[in-house]
Scaffold this motif. Structure first.
Motif, PDB file in Angstrom:
ATOM      1  N   SER A  21       1.010  -1.162   0.166  1.00  0.00           N
ATOM      2  CA  SER A  21       0.106   0.171  -0.119  1.00  0.00           C
ATOM      3  C   SER A  21       0.965   1.395   0.114  1.00  0.00           C
ATOM      4  O   SER A  21       1.611   1.367   0.680  1.00  0.00           O
ATOM      5  N   LYS A  22       0.458   2.205  -0.763  1.00  0.00           N
ATOM      6  CA  LYS A  22       1.411   3.393  -0.911  1.00  0.00           C
ATOM      7  C   LYS A  22       0.851   4.338   0.331  1.00  0.00           C
ATOM      8  O   LYS A  22       1.871   5.016   0.689  1.00  0.00           O
ATOM      9  N   GLY A  23      -0.119   4.427   0.640  1.00  0.00           N
ATOM     10  CA  GLY A  23      -0.456   5.203   2.192  1.00  0.00           C
ATOM     11  C   GLY A  23      -1.417   4.569   2.904  1.00  0.00           C
ATOM     12  O   GLY A  23      -1.781   3.342   2.584  1.00  0.00           O
ATOM     13  N   ARG A 101      -2.444  -1.712   4.481  1.00  0.00           N
ATOM     14  CA  ARG A 101      -3.264  -0.694   4.203  1.00  0.00           C
ATOM     15  C   ARG A 101      -4.243  -0.903   5.578  1.00  0.00           C
ATOM     16  O   ARG A 101      -4.874  -1.911   5.928  1.00  0.00           O
TER      17      ARG A 101
END
Length: 137
Positions: A21-23, A101
């Motif tokens: 997950s990027k954020g 996430r």
């Protein structure tokens, strides 16, 4: 059920579910979180089912944050349709969830109760999850 009010394009590509997950990998709002351990599409119905399970268990005790939103349209062609004649119409909406996430956050409950609530919510989701607690700075 959750869905965007409007989108730029009605139909989208399927995309790929690789990588982390990027954020949204840390607990930002509450005290406890439910973190994804796999990649998958979580539909708006599954998010709603998990939300109902959580809110029924915590009653009016705590505060709940939903950190995922279904903003990807998934199209399907009708059953027994021949190949060709274009892409099908959008049928439902999904949130793309990748490992790491944070999907739900809770606050205002003892840890044992929060963990039980998150386990109930995780049974409604198609992804392996883990209960996480916020690290105090």
């Amino acid at each position: 059920m959750l869905m965007p009010k409007r989108v730029k394009y009605r139909k989208s590509h399927r995309g790929r579910l690789k990588g982390r997950s990027k954020g949204a990998t840390k607990i930002d709002f509450g005290q406890y979180g439910l973190q994804s351990l796999e990649s998958c599409w979580v539909t708006s119905r599954q998010i709603e089912a998990a939300r109902v399970a959580l809110s029924r268990y915590i009653k009016k005790g705590g505060k709940l944050w939903i950190r995922i939103f279904p903003d990807k349209p998934i199209s399907k062609k009708p059953a027994e349709t021949r190949m060709g004649k274009g892409k099908g119409n959008p049928e439902f909406w999904v949130a793309v969830v990748k490992p790491g996430r944070i999907m739900f956050e809770l606050e205002g409950l003892p840890q044992a109760e929060a963990q039980k609530a998150m386990i109930l919510a995780s049974h409604k989701l198609p992804v392996k999850t883990k209960f996480v607690v916020r690290e105090e700075e």
